[in-house]
Write a protein that holds these residues in place. Structure first.
Motif, PDB file in Angstrom:
ATOM      1  N   ARG A 278       0.862  -1.191   0.000  1.00 13.02           N
ATOM      2  CA  ARG A 278       0.000   0.000   0.000  1.00 13.02           C
ATOM      3  C   ARG A 278       0.890   1.230   0.000  1.00 13.02           C
ATOM      4  O   ARG A 278       1.744   1.378   0.868  1.00 13.02           O
ATOM      5  CB  ARG A 278      -0.935   0.010   1.206  1.00 13.02           C
ATOM      6  N   ILE A 279       0.684   2.099  -0.992  1.00 17.19           N
ATOM      7  CA  ILE A 279       1.537   3.276  -1.134  1.00 17.19           C
ATOM      8  C   ILE A 279       0.697   4.544  -1.276  1.00 17.19           C
ATOM      9  O   ILE A 279      -0.495   4.499  -1.592  1.00 17.19           O
ATOM     10  CB  ILE A 279       2.479   3.166  -2.357  1.00 17.19           C
ATOM     11  N   THR A 280       1.342   5.663  -1.025  1.00 23.87           N
ATOM     12  CA  THR A 280       0.760   6.972  -1.306  1.00 23.87           C
ATOM     13  C   THR A 280       1.647   7.678  -2.320  1.00 23.87           C
ATOM     14  O   THR A 280       2.877   7.537  -2.284  1.00 23.87           O
ATOM     15  CB  THR A 280       0.643   7.818  -0.021  1.00 23.87           C
ATOM     16  N   THR A 281       1.046   8.401  -3.231  1.00 26.51           N
ATOM     17  CA  THR A 281       1.801   9.155  -4.235  1.00 26.51           C
ATOM     18  C   THR A 281       1.302  10.587  -4.273  1.00 26.51           C
ATOM     19  O   THR A 281       0.142  10.875  -3.945  1.00 26.51           O
ATOM     20  CB  THR A 281       1.660   8.549  -5.645  1.00 26.51           C
ATOM     21  N   GLN A 282       2.190  11.489  -4.647  1.00 26.43           N
ATOM     22  CA  GLN A 282       1.799  12.880  -4.878  1.00 26.43           C
ATOM     23  C   GLN A 282       2.689  13.449  -5.961  1.00 26.43           C
ATOM     24  O   GLN A 282       3.907  13.267  -5.937  1.00 26.43           O
ATOM     25  CB  GLN A 282       1.923  13.712  -3.606  1.00 26.43           C
ATOM     26  N   ASP A 309       0.564   0.066   8.298  1.00 31.29           N
ATOM     27  CA  ASP A 309      -0.757  -0.447   8.661  1.00 31.29           C
ATOM     28  C   ASP A 309      -1.467   0.515   9.607  1.00 31.29           C
ATOM     29  O   ASP A 309      -2.677   0.751   9.481  1.00 31.29           O
ATOM     30  CB  ASP A 309      -0.629  -1.823   9.315  1.00 31.29           C
ATOM     31  N   THR A 310      -0.716   1.087  10.552  1.00 30.08           N
ATOM     32  CA  THR A 310      -1.320   2.025  11.505  1.00 30.08           C
ATOM     33  C   THR A 310      -1.839   3.265  10.792  1.00 30.08           C
ATOM     34  O   THR A 310      -2.972   3.708  11.029  1.00 30.08           O
ATOM     35  CB  THR A 310      -0.298   2.439  12.578  1.00 30.08           C
ATOM     36  N   THR A 311      -1.027   3.831   9.894  1.00 32.47           N
ATOM     37  CA  THR A 311      -1.458   5.017   9.144  1.00 32.47           C
ATOM     38  C   THR A 311      -2.671   4.696   8.286  1.00 32.47           C
ATOM     39  O   THR A 311      -3.621   5.493   8.208  1.00 32.47           O
ATOM     40  CB  THR A 311      -0.309   5.538   8.266  1.00 32.47           C
ATOM     41  N   ALA A 312      -2.665   3.536   7.649  1.00 25.86           N
ATOM     42  CA  ALA A 312      -3.789   3.144   6.798  1.00 25.86           C
ATOM     43  C   ALA A 312      -5.073   3.051   7.618  1.00 25.86           C
ATOM     44  O   ALA A 312      -6.131   3.547   7.201  1.00 25.86           O
ATOM     45  CB  ALA A 312      -3.506   1.817   6.113  1.00 25.86           C
ATOM     46  N   ARG A 313      -5.003   2.459   8.795  1.00 27.47           N
ATOM     47  CA  ARG A 313      -6.194   2.328   9.629  1.00 27.47           C
ATOM     48  C   ARG A 313      -6.670   3.690  10.119  1.00 27.47           C
ATOM     49  O   ARG A 313      -7.878   3.961  10.175  1.00 27.47           O
ATOM     50  CB  ARG A 313      -5.913   1.390  10.802  1.00 27.47           C
ATOM     51  N   GLN A 314      -5.733   4.564  10.465  1.00 27.91           N
ATOM     52  CA  GLN A 314      -6.119   5.915  10.882  1.00 27.91           C
ATOM     53  C   GLN A 314      -6.813   6.649   9.738  1.00 27.91           C
ATOM     54  O   GLN A 314      -7.834   7.329   9.943  1.00 27.91           O
ATOM     55  CB  GLN A 314      -4.890   6.691  11.350  1.00 27.91           C
ATOM     56  N   PHE A 336      -3.742   3.098  18.589  1.00 21.94           N
ATOM     57  CA  PHE A 336      -3.755   4.443  18.024  1.00 21.94           C
ATOM     58  C   PHE A 336      -5.106   5.129  18.219  1.00 21.94           C
ATOM     59  O   PHE A 336      -5.304   6.254  17.776  1.00 21.94           O
ATOM     60  CB  PHE A 336      -3.390   4.408  16.533  1.00 21.94           C
ATOM     61  N   THR A 337      -6.054   4.437  18.852  1.00 23.24           N
ATOM     62  CA  THR A 337      -7.340   5.058  19.163  1.00 23.24           C
ATOM     63  C   THR A 337      -7.592   4.963  20.661  1.00 23.24           C
ATOM     64  O   THR A 337      -7.070   4.085  21.346  1.00 23.24           O
ATOM     65  CB  THR A 337      -8.504   4.388  18.399  1.00 23.24           C
ATOM     66  N   SER A 338      -8.428   5.876  21.153  1.00 20.76           N
ATOM     67  CA  SER A 338      -8.726   5.929  22.578  1.00 20.76           C
ATOM     68  C   SER A 338     -10.024   5.189  22.868  1.00 20.76           C
ATOM     69  O   SER A 338     -11.102   5.628  22.447  1.00 20.76           O
ATOM     70  CB  SER A 338      -8.837   7.387  23.039  1.00 20.76           C
ATOM     71  N   ARG A 339      -9.920   4.072  23.584  1.00 23.80           N
ATOM     72  CA  ARG A 339     -11.117   3.325  23.972  1.00 23.80           C
ATOM     73  C   ARG A 339     -12.006   4.166  24.887  1.00 23.80           C
ATOM     74  O   ARG A 339     -13.234   4.166  24.748  1.00 23.80           O
ATOM     75  CB  ARG A 339     -10.686   2.033  24.674  1.00 23.80           C
ATOM     76  N   GLN A 340     -11.381   4.921  25.792  1.00 20.86           N
ATOM     77  CA  GLN A 340     -12.146   5.770  26.699  1.00 20.86           C
ATOM     78  C   GLN A 340     -12.932   6.828  25.927  1.00 20.86           C
ATOM     79  O   GLN A 340     -14.112   7.063  26.191  1.00 20.86           O
ATOM     80  CB  GLN A 340     -11.220   6.449  27.707  1.00 20.86           C
ATOM     81  N   ALA A 341     -12.272   7.479  24.940  1.00 19.14           N
ATOM     82  CA  ALA A 341     -12.959   8.501  24.143  1.00 19.14           C
ATOM     83  C   ALA A 341     -14.121   7.891  23.365  1.00 19.14           C
ATOM     84  O   ALA A 341     -15.196   8.502  23.263  1.00 19.14           O
ATOM     85  CB  ALA A 341     -11.968   9.162  23.190  1.00 19.14           C
TER      86      ALA A 341
END
Length: 378
Positions: A278-282, A309-314, A336-341
């Motif tokens: 998985r890539i990003t291009t600009q 993978d973390t960036t992709a999920r975010q 990378f996510t807050s369960r409490q929030a």
């Protein structure tokens, strides 16, 4: 089975720069249009090495003002895409247009070239609002363009902007009613935002005028949602409403984190390559730099890098929460996510859970940015 792919084609030139616009657009009297189109064709030839053959779900000509293109350029680009990929009658092919007479006369030619969806940058049907926004067209031209577009194309969208200083709810309501009565299939309603590096940003900093208060902006948003949904427009994304069968498939694919490539100056891509990376291009933003890069190395990238993978999920969460569908709950399981929030936002009625998905409530739609700030950890 071949995976689907969307293609974005950027046309970087405009007749003039709008004071609110921070898009990659440029005003140039002697733009190198033919060289630019040749660069796009070469760029496409190069990027198929990343994608492999795909079924093309959508093609989107954006800008800038792509309706300034010669229809022959559009046909040439679409022919190239058809040579490289699988394009069917179901492929959505959109071009953005402005309500000026010079572009109005091209609508039939655009259709003949292969365009089947028109997105018109109306922004307003009110002459004072249009003057404030620095648009070249007036309210009469806006109405004429929309009417002509609906006679020419079976799938028409137009953009409108609310939240202008001194704009009234009554005026905005009348504009929405006109949009409904004229029969458009899709409407994008955007809140005016003040972006850096724009004329409006400089004016606000100098206190020449001030943006509308957030509470009143919220009233405009709720009026928009209530008016359109009560007339059978599906509110399928934060700023987008469509009749059944008329969602913008190109943008929806991006919000759902589907694969797409971008050709042209400043265009972005997100995709899984033939090597399952998985890539990003600009691409380079300046048209001449883009052309020069393609001529020398056959692509316009200045960014071509893997996505973790973390960036992709975010990114899936950032994009997916914009839609009525929301995101799968399992995407929110991670460090990378807050369960409490998440639990607090569910209790507060900003988010809700259904069928294994987490989505924004009506109240949450007004606070998307702050919700994301709480939900996603740095």
């Amino acid at each position: 089975m071949k995976k689907s792919l969307s293609i974005y084609v950027h046309w970087p030139w405009c007749k003039s720069k709008c004071p609110y616009c921070d898009f990659n657009s440029h005003v140039a009297e002697n733009a190198p249009q033919e060289a630019y189109v040749r660069a796009i064709l070469t760029d496409l030839d190069n990027q198929i090495n990343l994608t492999g053959d795909r079924n093309i779900s959508s093609i989107f000509f954006g800008g800038g003002t792509p309706s300034l293109m010669k229809p022959a350029y559009i046909e040439t680009i679409l022919n190239k895409i058809s040579q490289l990929y699988t394009v069917s009658e179901a492929t959505e092919i959109t071009i953005e247009a402005n309500p000026t007479s010079s572009e109005l006369s091209k609508f039939q030619d655009f259709k003949a070239a292969g365009i089947n969806r028109l997105s018109v940058g109306v922004q307003s049907f009110n002459k004072d609002d249009l003057a404030f926004l620095g648009r070249e067209h007036n309210d009469k031209e806006a109405r004429e363009t929309v009417e002509h577009a609906l006679k020419t194309f079976n799938n028409v969208s137009f953009d409108m902007i609310f939240g202008l200083p001194n704009q009234s709810l009554d005026s905005w309501s009348e504009q929405l009613k006109y949009a409904i009565n004229i029969g458009t299939q899709h409407l994008s309603a955007y809140q005016l935002t003040i972006e850096q590096n724009t004329v409006f940003y400089a004016q606000v900093k100098k206190n020449k005028w001030q943006p509308m208060h957030d509470d009143l902006q919220a009233d405009f948003y709720e009026l928009t949602r209530e008016t359109l949904t009560s007339h059978n427009y599906k509110h399928y994304e934060i700023s987008n409403f469509a009749k059944d069968g008329y969602m913008c498939m190109h943008n929806y694919n991006i919000w759902q984190y589907g694969d797409y490539i971008g050709v042209g100056a400043g265009a972005h891509g997100r995709l899984q390559t033939t090597e399952n990376k998985r890539i990003t291009t600009q691409n380079y933003k300046m048209p001449n730099k883009y052309i020069e890069s393609v001529e020398h190395v056959e692509h316009g990238f200045f960014v071509n890098e893997p996505i973790s993978d973390t960036t992709a999920r975010q990114e899936m969460i950032l994009m997916g929460l914009r839609t009525q569908k929301g995101v799968s709950k399992h995407l929110l399981d991670g460090n990378f996510t807050s369960r409490q929030a998440l639990e607090e936002l569910l209790l507060l009625g900003m988010l809700y859970e259904y069928r294994g998905n987490i989505a924004l409530t009506d109240s949450g739609q007004l606070l998307l940015d702050s919700i994301l700030e709480r939900l996603i950890l740095d």
